[in-house]
Design a protein around this motif. Structure first.
Motif: not given
Length: 354
Positions: A164-168, A219-224, A227-235
């Motif tokens: 969900d987080v990755m899609s959002k 994929a192992c890190i806590p879901v909390y 959001p910031t990790t996905c956004a960080h890598e997109i940056a």
């Protein structure tokens, strides 16, 4: 003839190195012609080519490359003594190709203009400004914490899955795009890394594959933290190579996302950076300000700390020091300490909004 070509490529490594370092002295040139010129085209093409794949092509490529190189060194080990000259030429020729490709496809972004200049923000700040920003972040973090947790002492349990987080995540970038067109993110290429467990052992939450431009998330890190990790890598994908800048843009993309879980993750992410800097400057001020934070927020922080502590191993310091040296070699003089400089971006961003 083939060996002459290899020799030419091998010898090109040294002048190539000096050319890159020379161009790196002109951040305006890099910003205009590479970061906002060639790179967006390359990034778009790679994301278009590999983004649709349901798995990380880059991880597969890395794995096969490691197997191939290991096999090559094993089969050619005796050449070190019997055919030393040609063995060295082969190694340096491959090194030149990798070095050139790495900088062409992504790494010249290390030499672009600092983000604070592009955003017309200051690069320094006072302790008073830091305290003011930290209080703003505490207020925001407490607000979203109470929206998502049953009380102020409970940690936030994410109802979103990692998928969900990755899609959002791209939604936050769509919002940012309205005021920062250079942050337009399409097509997408955000993947769970196939090498997530090795990344965990190395102490990394994610990485950008510079050869395929896929944003990889552990994929192992806590879901909390997702959001910031996905956004960080997109940056990173969008050309912001410096870790402090990717952290800041990841924060912006998270707090501009309409989903409250993203906002909570983003504000508490920035808050932790600011708390760390405040403690470094004045532990007594830190103690005074930190008492205003909802206890449940600390439990989310502790969740992340416990995760990394449970995977601590003797190889992690080696990998982190290797990465630290890598950052220093790529125009980040502070190495991994440069992460703390994101605080200047947070502080001056909030000051500019007053």
């Amino acid at each position: 003839m083939q060996q002459h070509k290899k020799l030419g490529i091998a010898v090109a490594l040294l002048p190539l190195y000096f050319i890159i370092k020379y161009l790196g002295q002109y951040p305006e040139f890099i910003e205009t012609y590479y970061s906002n010129g060639l790179y967006p085209i390359l990034s778009y093409c790679f994301r278009f080519s590999f983004g649709w794949l349901p798995f990380s092509f880059g991880d597969v490529f890395y794995t096969l490359s490691i197997i191939y190189l290991t096999r090559w060194f094993f089969l050619n080990f005796k050449r070190i003594y019997k055919d030393t000259k040609n063995w060295i030429i082969d190694v340096f020729a491959v090194t030149t190709i990798i070095y050139f490709t790495f900088h062409l496809f992504w790494a010249m972004n290390y030499y672009r203009k600092p983000l604070h200049e592009n955003l017309n923000l200051k690069a320094d700040y006072s302790t008073e400004e830091l305290i003011e920003t930290t209080k703003i972040l505490i207020e925001k973090s407490n607000f979203y914490h109470l929206q998502l947790a049953p009380n102020d002492t409970s940690m936030v349990l994410f109802k979103l899955t990692k998928a969900d987080v990755m899609s959002k995540t791209p939604t936050g970038y769509k919002v940012l795009e309205k005021t920062h067109p250079h942050l337009k993110y399409t097509p997408t290429s955000l993947k769970k890394s196939l090498l997530s467990y090795p990344l965990t052992l190395m102490g990394f939450s994610g990485y950008l594959n510079p050869l395929t431009n896929e944003a990889q998330v552990n994929a192992c890190i806590p879901v909390y933290k997702f959001p910031t990790t996905c956004a960080h890598e997109i940056a990173h994908q969008l050309g912001y190579a410096a870790e402090n800048e990717a952290n800041f843009i990841g924060f912006l993309a998270s707090v501009n996302n309409p989903d409250p879980y993203f906002k909570y993750s983003g504000y508490t992410f920035a808050l932790r950076h600011c708390l760390g800097e405040l403690y470094r400057r004045d532990p007594s001020l830190y103690e005074n300000v930190s008492t205003k934070i909802n206890p449940g927020i600390y439990k989310n922080y502790q969740e992340v700390s416990n995760f990394w502590a449970s995977h601590k191993n003797i190889t992690e310091p080696l990998f982190r020091e290797t990465y630290n040296s890598y950052l220093k070699a790529n125009n980040q003089e502070k190495g991994m300490d440069s992460y703390s400089y994101v605080v200047a971006l947070y502080v001056n961003y909030f000051i500019s909004k007053k």
